[in-house]
Motif scaffolding. Structure first.
Motif, PDB file in Angstrom:
ATOM      1  N   ARG A 146     -19.962  27.471 -13.633  1.00  0.00           N
ATOM      2  CA  ARG A 146     -20.795  26.314 -13.968  1.00  0.00           C
ATOM      3  C   ARG A 146     -22.185  26.508 -13.386  1.00  0.00           C
ATOM      4  N   GLY A 147     -23.179  26.288 -14.238  1.00  0.00           N
ATOM      5  CA  GLY A 147     -24.574  26.387 -13.821  1.00  0.00           C
ATOM      6  C   GLY A 147     -25.196  25.008 -13.741  1.00  0.00           C
ATOM      7  N   PRO A 148     -26.487  24.937 -13.911  1.00  0.00           N
ATOM      8  CA  PRO A 148     -27.171  23.649 -13.789  1.00  0.00           C
ATOM      9  C   PRO A 148     -26.891  22.716 -14.967  1.00  0.00           C
ATOM     10  N   LEU A 149     -26.937  21.427 -14.672  1.00  0.00           N
ATOM     11  CA  LEU A 149     -26.902  20.378 -15.689  1.00  0.00           C
ATOM     12  C   LEU A 149     -28.353  19.946 -15.864  1.00  0.00           C
ATOM     13  N   VAL A 150     -28.870  20.086 -17.086  1.00  0.00           N
ATOM     14  CA  VAL A 150     -30.278  19.772 -17.324  1.00  0.00           C
ATOM     15  C   VAL A 150     -30.418  18.812 -18.486  1.00  0.00           C
ATOM     16  N   ASP A 151     -31.512  18.080 -18.486  1.00  0.00           N
ATOM     17  CA  ASP A 151     -31.870  17.217 -19.606  1.00  0.00           C
ATOM     18  C   ASP A 151     -32.688  18.072 -20.562  1.00  0.00           C
ATOM     19  N   LEU A 152     -31.985  18.855 -21.379  1.00  0.00           N
ATOM     20  CA  LEU A 152     -32.608  19.845 -22.255  1.00  0.00           C
ATOM     21  C   LEU A 152     -33.411  19.168 -23.352  1.00  0.00           C
ATOM     22  N   ARG A 153     -34.645  19.597 -23.505  1.00  0.00           N
ATOM     23  CA  ARG A 153     -35.517  19.112 -24.568  1.00  0.00           C
ATOM     24  C   ARG A 153     -36.249  20.322 -25.137  1.00  0.00           C
ATOM     25  N   THR A 154     -35.854  20.683 -26.355  1.00  0.00           N
ATOM     26  CA  THR A 154     -36.513  21.803 -27.036  1.00  0.00           C
ATOM     27  C   THR A 154     -37.005  21.303 -28.387  1.00  0.00           C
TER      28      THR A 154
END
Length: 183
Positions: A146-154
């Protein structure tokens, strides 16, 4: 009986892909409102990009899933985590198809083998929507870190993305069935 993986042919596969990506169970794919023509356009664009690729999983000649790869060193998703040389990003969509029943581990194993053997692959990167319990559960069953949990916005997606990483050796273990994946 075997699993094969072949490149998506946008003009030929758009209707099939549309049926999959517009189904309620694929809501996390973000293409529910796309027409068949929109889907063809998206996959034509992918086919034209050097850092993107789309493939169909076929079980005994019947399409049962979609595998997309991207190069995080080029793709904007790579800006959301600590990239490493040899990373290959993956998106995975399995069809709701009766032919896949009981054979999901075989399909996943074929996909892990395929990606692990892409030139330069040292680690596979996944970033499912954190709200997609099925995808997160699959990553855990694969043994992905498990890596980071991010608020991804692309430019194409906005989601709470839970990154997972699977090193090449672990992917090959999955492919060889040393640590099988439960359905």
């Amino acid at each position: 009986m075997s699993v094969t993986i072949r490149p998506v042919v946008p003009a030929e596969d758009a209707a099939l892909l549309h049926a999959w990506v517009s189904a309620p169970r694929a809501a996390f794919w973000g293409m529910a409102d796309h027409s068949v023509e929109d889907v063809a356009h998206v996959y034509t664009y992918i086919a034209e990009q050097e850092h993107l690729a789309a493939y169909l999983f076929e079980l005994d000649g019947h399409p049962v899933g979609l595998l997309q790869t991207y190069d995080p060193a080029v793709d904007e998703i790579g800006e959301w985590y600590e990239r490493r040389t040899g990373d290959v990003g993956v998106h995975l969509l399995l069809a709701d198809d009766h032919r896949r029943a009981g054979r999901t581990p075989e399909v996943i194993a074929a996909g892990m083998d395929f990606v692990a053997h892409l030139p330069g692959c040292l680690r596979i990167v996944f970033e499912p929507d954190a709200r997609n319990a099925a995808s997160v559960g699959l990553m855990e069953r694969l043994g992905a870190a498990r890596g980071p949990l991010v608020d991804l916005r692309t430019s194409i997606a906005e989601k709470p993305a839970q990154f997972f990483f699977l090193d090449r050796e672990r992917a090959l273990e999955v492919a060889r069935g040393l640590r099988p994946v439960s359905p």
